[in-house]
Design an enzyme around this catalytic site. Structure first.
Site, PDB file in Angstrom:
ATOM      1  N   CYS A  68       0.836  -1.204   0.000  1.00 32.08           N
ATOM      2  CA  CYS A  68       0.000   0.000   0.000  1.00 32.08           C
ATOM      3  C   CYS A  68       0.869   1.250   0.000  1.00 32.08           C
ATOM      4  CB  CYS A  68      -0.948   0.003   1.201  1.00 32.08           C
ATOM      5  SG  CYS A  68      -2.072   1.423   1.217  1.00 32.08           S
ATOM      6  N   CYS A 103      -0.628   4.123   2.063  1.00 31.53           N
ATOM      7  CA  CYS A 103      -0.506   3.896   3.513  1.00 31.53           C
ATOM      8  C   CYS A 103       0.922   4.150   3.998  1.00 31.53           C
ATOM      9  CB  CYS A 103      -0.882   2.465   3.871  1.00 31.53           C
ATOM     10  SG  CYS A 103      -2.443   1.875   3.199  1.00 31.53           S
ATOM     11  N   ASP A 104       1.901   3.666   3.248  1.00 31.78           N
ATOM     12  CA  ASP A 104       3.268   3.584   3.763  1.00 31.78           C
ATOM     13  C   ASP A 104       4.282   4.466   3.046  1.00 31.78           C
ATOM     14  OD1 ASP A 104       2.336   1.619   5.503  1.00 31.78           O
ATOM     15  OD2 ASP A 104       2.790   0.002   4.093  1.00 31.78           O
TER      16      ASP A 104
END
Length: 330
Positions: free
Chosen positions: A143, A146-147
């Site tokens: 992701c 997300c990261d």
């Protein structure tokens, strides 16, 4: 065991649904699963090393810490949490029937509920290349949104695996933080839409590696430092220095256990009535990534969980009114 509301799934969608349902005195039971979908209780979020975009945590928080807090809050308001996986359901009549993983066929009595919230999420597809177990969450992710902004990836070269829209979108997103981004495409063309492919191919910070397989994740024992590439045509291998690898090869919605009883799209995601969490079966609701293949974020999943609990509450109120009306006519 009978519950007014049963929730299957333990990510931000499931626990938000549980918190809202418990505070509304619906006495929910949440089946958090045990390695359901190949991940620990808490869902995909537990595979995220650092969460920086969930409100309320200015210093960031790990995915596991955040899911632990979700669980504590659910329990605080009275949610009954069961650490078992639901592997089969019968939605043909009420109360709905749920069977746990260790159930002996139809010999064991199922759990039942009046309303059911499906929050089982979608599992990111991974290739499980050599070295992946060692460097997952230590330079490897599924992701980018997300990261990607994590310190470990900032101003570093990164590689994205995939050839579709997701790969092009995630690679373009990562250029905000990375020094350079490579896209490893196993064929000689993108599967992505023309506009997404053109945007990625023409980006000055993106290099497309055609006919390329990533075969091994390598590092210094602590974090990822490079990957092994193999030319799909010649079989030749070489190393590429990168500090991050991101899979962008799709997700698998965790809906198989439903046995086709709920309406899905052609990729298995549950279909809900627009603007609601209502599925095609009255009393069954969907929350989070199990029906959302667009955003797939913890915060949107949490909002979806809230919707499902409120929809379930209204459904139970309507059901009680209907039963009262029937009784009055006797």
């Amino acid at each position: 065991m009978h519950s007014k509301v049963a929730i299957i799934g333990s990510g931000p969608a499931g626990h938000t649904a549980a918190i809202y349902a418990a505070r509304a005195n619906m006495e929910p039971t949440l089946f958090e699963g045990m390695m359901a979908g190949g991940v620990a209780p808490g869902g995909q979020l537990t595979t995220t090393s650092e969460v920086e975009n969930f409100p309320g945590f200015p210093e960031s928080v790990t995915g596991s810490e955040l899911t632990d807090k979700f669980r504590e809050q659910s329990e605080r308001f009275g949610t009954n949490i069961v650490t078992e996986t639901i592997t089969r359901v019968d939605l043909a009549s009420r109360p709905f029937k749920l069977w746990r993983e260790d159930a002996d066929g139809d010999k064991d009595e199922p759990d039942t509920c009046d309303a059911l919230i499906i929050a089982t999420g979608a599992t990111a597809k991974r290739l499980h290349i050599k070295g992946e177990d060692k460097y997952w969450q230590r330079g490897m992710s599924a992701c980018a949104v997300c990261d990607g902004a994590a310190p470990i990836f900032r101003n570093k070269p990164l590689v994205v695996i995939g050839g579709g829209d997701s790969a092009c979108e995630e690679a373009t997103f990562l250029t905000k933080y990375a020094s350079h981004v490579y896209i490893a495409v196993r064929r000689d063309v993108f599967r992505a839409s023309r506009i997404m492919a053109k945007r990625a191919a023409n980006h000055p910070k993106i290099t497309v590696l055609w006919n390329t397989h990533v075969t091994e994740a390598k590092g210094n024992g602590e974090v990822l430092t490079h990957v092994e590439l193999m030319d799909a045509k010649t079989g030749e291998t070489r190393d590429l220095d990168v500090s991050g690898l991101f899979y962008a090869i799709g997700h698998t919605p965790n809906t198989k256990f439903l046995g086709g009883q709920l309406e899905t799209d052609d990729t298995g995601y549950l279909i809900v009535k627009p603007g609601t969490s209502l599925t095609n079966i009255r009393g069954v609701f969907a929350a989070g990534d199990v029906h959302d293949k667009t955003y797939r974020q913890a915060i949107t999943a949490a909002g979806s969980g809230c919707m499902s609990a409120l929809d379930a509450e209204k459904y139970l109120e309507d059901l009680a009114d209907e039963e009262q009306e029937k009784a009055s006519k006797l």
